[in-house]
Design an enzyme around this catalytic site. Structure first.
Site, PDB file in Angstrom:
ATOM      1  N   HIS A   1      -3.424  -5.573   2.525  1.00 31.01           N
ATOM      2  CA  HIS A   1      -2.926  -5.587   3.900  1.00 31.01           C
ATOM      3  C   HIS A   1      -3.361  -6.910   4.483  1.00 31.01           C
ATOM      4  O   HIS A   1      -3.675  -7.839   3.792  1.00 31.01           O
ATOM      5  CB  HIS A   1      -3.586  -4.456   4.700  1.00 31.01           C
ATOM      6  CG  HIS A   1      -3.052  -3.100   4.405  1.00 31.01           C
ATOM      7  ND1 HIS A   1      -1.913  -2.620   4.963  1.00 31.01           N
ATOM      8  CD2 HIS A   1      -3.524  -2.111   3.620  1.00 31.01           C
ATOM      9  CE1 HIS A   1      -1.691  -1.388   4.543  1.00 31.01           C
ATOM     10  NE2 HIS A   1      -2.660  -1.052   3.721  1.00 31.01           N
TER      11      HIS A   1
ATOM     12  N   CYS B   1       0.804  -1.224   0.000  1.00 32.96           N
ATOM     13  CA  CYS B   1       0.000   0.000   0.000  1.00 32.96           C
ATOM     14  C   CYS B   1       0.847   1.290   0.000  1.00 32.96           C
ATOM     15  O   CYS B   1       1.430   1.626  -1.018  1.00 32.96           O
ATOM     16  CB  CYS B   1      -0.986  -0.048   1.153  1.00 32.96           C
ATOM     17  SG  CYS B   1      -2.365   1.076   0.941  1.00 32.96           S
TER      18      CYS B   1
ATOM     19  N   ARG C   1     -12.623   6.366  -0.887  1.00 33.19           N
ATOM     20  CA  ARG C   1     -11.639   5.376  -0.427  1.00 33.19           C
ATOM     21  C   ARG C   1     -11.993   4.017  -0.996  1.00 33.19           C
ATOM     22  O   ARG C   1     -13.163   3.659  -1.125  1.00 33.19           O
ATOM     23  CB  ARG C   1     -11.621   5.305   1.102  1.00 33.19           C
ATOM     24  CG  ARG C   1     -11.009   6.508   1.754  1.00 33.19           C
ATOM     25  CD  ARG C   1     -10.641   6.230   3.200  1.00 33.19           C
ATOM     26  NE  ARG C   1      -9.433   5.431   3.317  1.00 33.19           N
ATOM     27  CZ  ARG C   1      -8.197   5.905   3.148  1.00 33.19           C
ATOM     28  NH1 ARG C   1      -8.006   7.168   2.842  1.00 33.19           N
ATOM     29  NH2 ARG C   1      -7.147   5.127   3.285  1.00 33.19           N
TER      30      ARG C   1
END
Ligand code: GLN
Length: 249
Positions: A199, A93, A127
């Site tokens: 993640h 990320c 997002r």
């Protein structure tokens, strides 16, 4: 055999348990009788990337990225040389974004990347959050045998939308947003350097991917020695369960 792992900026880049990836690598070596040394390097600390077998850089917020960019920039030449020499690296990320040309934040300012890789990132209005499943591309082949899996699963949370120039993606999005929510690509692969928005922690959920990184690092330093097989049946079952669930939603 002593495998040296460097965790870059563990105090700044450690969102959503990225540190678990280091634990997974360490454990998978320990179970095979391979010694591991883990060194945590942060701002201002000396390091020569050619001394390491695996370098890991996790994700962080825009704020942390702007705190560390100068320090990382000062290390860019040394890192590029090690990458060309086959260093194994995993970037998650924010760590992925820092390897490229720049990250343009929502207010229009640019956090410069270290320009080792041909990618750039622009913050979008929404997002990109949720569980992800990707189908691995050939450049990230996880080897032969019973435990070879064609997928990665994880969790993404980023506003940055990343675009690849000449780079190959790590895989194709099956579920989730991936690099930018539009082109169906996720992550990147360049030599032995891997980047992803997953993640998670990524490696406990994807033991085949952890072993691919270990195999490449071992091969680079000691030649092909092969990795002893571990009993990953529970991990694989969990992996398949989430792949099937994500495909159905
Ligand atoms: N700050 C970046 C973004 O939101 C990276 C976030 C992260 O590492 N999860 O795009």
């Amino acid at each position: 055999m002593l495998l040296k792992i460097c965790h870059l900026y563990p105090d700044l880049l450690d969102l959503y348990g990225d540190r678990g990836n280091i634990i997974a690598l360490e454990r998978r070596c320990y179970w095979r009788g391979i010694d591991v040394e883990i060194t945590r390097i942060t701002l201002g600390e000396q390091l020569n990337f050619k001394d390491w077998d695996i370098v890991f850089m996790g994700g962080g917020s825009d704020r942390e990225q702007s705190i560390l960019f100068q320090d990382l920039h000062d290390r860019a030449e040394n890192l590029a040389a090690a990458i060309n020499d086959g260093l194994v690296m995993l970037n998650i990320c924010g760590g992925l974004q820092m390897m490229g040309k720049y990250y343009q934040t929502a207010d229009g300012s640019k956090i410069p990347g270290i320009e080792i890789l041909d990618l750039w990132t622009v913050a979008g209005a929404k997002r990109l959050i949720g569980n992800v499943c990707i189908e691995l591309g050939e450049a990230a082949d996880t080897g032969e045998g019973e435990f070879k899996l064609p997928t990665l699963v994880g969790f993404e949370n980023h506003s940055g939308q990343t675009f690849l120039g000449g780079l190959k993606p790590l895989g194709k999005v099956v579920k989730g947003f991936g690099n930018n929510g539009n082109d169906g690509m996720e992550g990147f692969v360049y030599k032995n350097v891997f980047g992803t928005y997953l993640h998670g922690p990524l490696l406990p959920k994807n033991p085949h991917f952890a072993d691919m990184l270990l195999a490449r690092a071992i091969e680079r330093r000691w030649g092909t020695v092969g990795l002893a097989k571990l009993d990953d049946s529970l991990e694989i079952e969990a992996h398949q369960y989430i792949v099937n669930r994500l495909k159905q939603t």
